[in-house]
Design a protein around this motif. Structure first.
Motif, mmCIF file in Angstrom:
data_model
loop_
_atom_site.group_PDB
_atom_site.id
_atom_site.type_symbol
_atom_site.label_atom_id
_atom_site.label_comp_id
_atom_site.label_asym_id
_atom_site.label_seq_id
_atom_site.Cartn_x
_atom_site.Cartn_y
_atom_site.Cartn_z
ATOM 1 N N ARG A 118 0.781 -1.216 -0.099
ATOM 2 C CA ARG A 118 -0.082 -0.048 0.032
ATOM 3 C C ARG A 118 0.891 1.425 0.088
ATOM 4 O O ARG A 118 0.461 2.217 -0.939
ATOM 5 N N GLU A 119 1.898 1.370 0.763
ATOM 6 C CA GLU A 119 2.826 2.570 0.801
ATOM 7 C C GLU A 119 3.374 2.704 -0.407
ATOM 8 O O GLU A 119 3.618 3.943 -1.009
ATOM 9 N N LEU A 122 0.795 4.247 -2.752
ATOM 10 C CA LEU A 122 0.714 5.622 -2.574
ATOM 11 C C LEU A 122 1.644 6.461 -3.175
ATOM 12 O O LEU A 122 1.424 7.867 -3.369
ATOM 13 N N ARG A 124 4.304 9.289 -3.318
ATOM 14 C CA ARG A 124 4.250 10.467 -2.526
ATOM 15 C C ARG A 124 3.305 10.734 -1.759
ATOM 16 O O ARG A 124 3.422 11.508 -0.415
ATOM 17 N N LYS A 125 2.077 10.134 -1.807
ATOM 18 C CA LYS A 125 0.918 10.244 -0.713
ATOM 19 C C LYS A 125 1.126 9.298 0.382
ATOM 20 O O LYS A 125 0.142 9.057 1.202
ATOM 21 N N ALA A 126 2.052 8.527 0.384
ATOM 22 C CA ALA A 126 2.479 7.378 1.620
ATOM 23 C C ALA A 126 2.175 8.052 2.798
ATOM 24 O O ALA A 126 2.470 9.246 3.229
ATOM 25 N N LEU A 127 1.622 7.175 3.755
ATOM 26 C CA LEU A 127 1.470 7.716 5.332
ATOM 27 C C LEU A 127 2.693 7.683 6.232
ATOM 28 O O LEU A 127 2.704 8.310 7.102
ATOM 29 N N TYR A 238 -2.770 10.799 9.231
ATOM 30 C CA TYR A 238 -1.139 10.346 9.661
ATOM 31 C C TYR A 238 -1.335 9.868 10.955
ATOM 32 O O TYR A 238 -0.633 10.698 12.135
ATOM 33 N N TYR A 276 5.218 11.561 8.239
ATOM 34 C CA TYR A 276 4.380 12.637 7.562
ATOM 35 C C TYR A 276 3.457 13.325 8.649
ATOM 36 O O TYR A 276 2.967 12.469 9.654
ATOM 37 N N GLU A 366 -3.073 22.552 9.337
ATOM 38 C CA GLU A 366 -2.446 22.732 8.107
ATOM 39 C C GLU A 366 -2.385 24.232 7.548
ATOM 40 O O GLU A 366 -1.664 24.632 6.879
#
Length: 431
Positions: A118-119, A122, A124-127, A238, A276, A366
């Motif tokens: 899964r990572e 994903l 660059r959007k990995a958790l 995250y 992240y 954010e």
């Protein structure tokens, strides 16, 4: 009356809980891990030797302490086996002092492969998970398909269940993630040598805990990760896959709230985060390098450099409220030695509306910038100090200011990694 202590993190993990559990279990009979898995890493320094624990409760390095891994923990049997053997090589024999809940979900190879797949998907959007299979194991628990530690006691049923669940995972791993298929027979074969090793450890730990309490023995409950990695109360998505706030102690052990008498929140005197996600007080300058170098801010599980920043009292106050904290333990005070000034974030400002925010939602993190209170630093070496009045006045004032902001006392101050590098502001011998 027995006194039971809960120790949990108030930041994003890595606050130094392991040392504090180790120090306090000297006068306690039992220590319990109640959530998380071997994605957590607790680093202890015993006689100048570094020991890193992932599943085994930190207090077990005292020979008189019994350790319990309760059903809120997801257990990798191979990781646990290796950890026991690692401790034996270092002269710590814990095999006969551990109970493992028969209801703890197992982490096996297909969980790890799914986590990694899964990572990778994903990108660059990995958790930023540890790749240890924690999330997929908790998913199996919620989906009611998990293999449990108790299943290790029945090899025939274990074999059948493994075949079914591996088929479920292979369909996804091969067809969607383009990962190699898993052989359930190989998983079963690798488990066989360690099943007998764990056989007598596998128990109904909730019953054991109620018996301990009935016999008026003291228990320390050891949390993993920190409050803002909590699946419900953290900086989602995250976060970790379990409840690392106070509710996780109750659901993860089977004990009611009246059984917890003192809740100690552990916080660094600055902030760190691995992976992240939002981090309002994050630094990218020479102070970041100072914290990284002097604080040795590298993950004990992943080895990744931790992000660092000033103490965030806004989130610390939120952690106080979330967990009904009795008191704070401040760690790594010595890392602040030599800094000309020290900052505490006391509020946020929305960068778009300029609104002042003192109790943010996770959505606010954010789009805010911190508002700081500046305090003078000190040049005196505080490492190893064991009495509060020996600290420089500036350090004493900094600690008192944290008490003023959070409105709860600071009961313990850690001035270095060793057991002896500790200031007690409270008499813990009564617990």
């Amino acid at each position: 009356m027995n006194k039971n202590i809960v120790i949990l993190g108030t930041q994003w993990g890595d606050e130094g809980k392991g040392k504090i559990v180790d120090v306090l279990t000297k006068s306690n009979s039992y220590v319990v891990r109640y959530q998380g898995g071997h994605n957590a890493g607790h680093t202890l320094v015993i006689n100048k030797e570094k020991i890193i624990l992932h599943l085994i409760p930190s207090g077990l390095l005292h020979n008189n302490v019994i350790g319990i891994i309760s059903h809120g923990v997801v257990v990798s049997p191979i990781a646990l086996f290796n950890e026991v053997k690692m401790l034996e090589k270092n002269g710590f024999f814990v095999k006969n002092r551990i109970f493992i809940s028969n209801s703890s979900p197992l982490i096996l190879k297909y969980h790890i492969d799914m986590d990694i797949a899964r990572e990778k998907k994903l990108g660059r959007k990995a958790l930023g998970t540890t790749g240890r299979g924690i999330g997929p194991a908790y998913e199996d628990k919620i989906s009611r398909r998990a293999l449990l530690v108790g299943d290790l006691k029945n090899r025939d049923k274990l074999y059948i269940k493994l075949e079914e669940i591996v088929e479920y995972y292979n369909h996804q791993l091969v067809s969607f993630y383009n990962f190699p298929a898993i052989d359930y027979k190989k998983i079963f074969k690798n488990l066989l040598p360690i099943i007998d090793f764990f056989h007598d450890m596998i128990q109904d730990t909730t019953h054991i805990l109620h018996t301990i309490i009935k016999n008026k023995k003291n228990i320390i409950f050891e949390g993993a990760q920190g409050s803002f990695l909590d699946i419900d109360n953290g900086s989602y998505p995250y976060v970790t896959s379990s409840n690392s706030t106070i509710g996780g102690v109750i659901t993860g052990t089977g004990l009611g709230p009246k059984n917890f008498h003192y809740i100690l929140g552990v916080t660094k005197v600055y902030s760190t985060r691995v992976g992240y996600g939002p981090f309002p007080t994050e630094l990218f300058d020479h102070i970041d390098k100072h914290f990284s170098n002097y604080g040795q801010e590298f993950g004990s599980t992943t080895g990744r450099k931790r992000r660092t920043g000033w103490l965030d009292a806004v989130l610390l106050n939120r952690a106080v409220h979330l967990n009904s904290l009795s008191a704070l333990c401040l760690t790594k005070l010595d890392v602040l030695d030599g800094l000309k000034e020290i900052k505490i974030c006391i509020a946020y400002k929305n960068i778009h509306t300029l609104e002042i925010i003192k109790y943010p939602t996770m959505y606010d993190l954010e789009n805010i910038e911190p508002i700081y209170e500046v305090h003078p630093g000190w040049n005196t070496n505080t490492k190893g100090i064991t009495k509060f009045h020996f600290l420089p006045k500036e350090a004493q004032n900094y600690i008192h200011r944290i008490e003023e902001i959070t409105k709860i006392p600071v009961d313990i101050i850690s001035t270095g990694p060793d057991r002896l590098h500790t200031i007690f502001m409270k008499n813990f011998s009564i617990f």
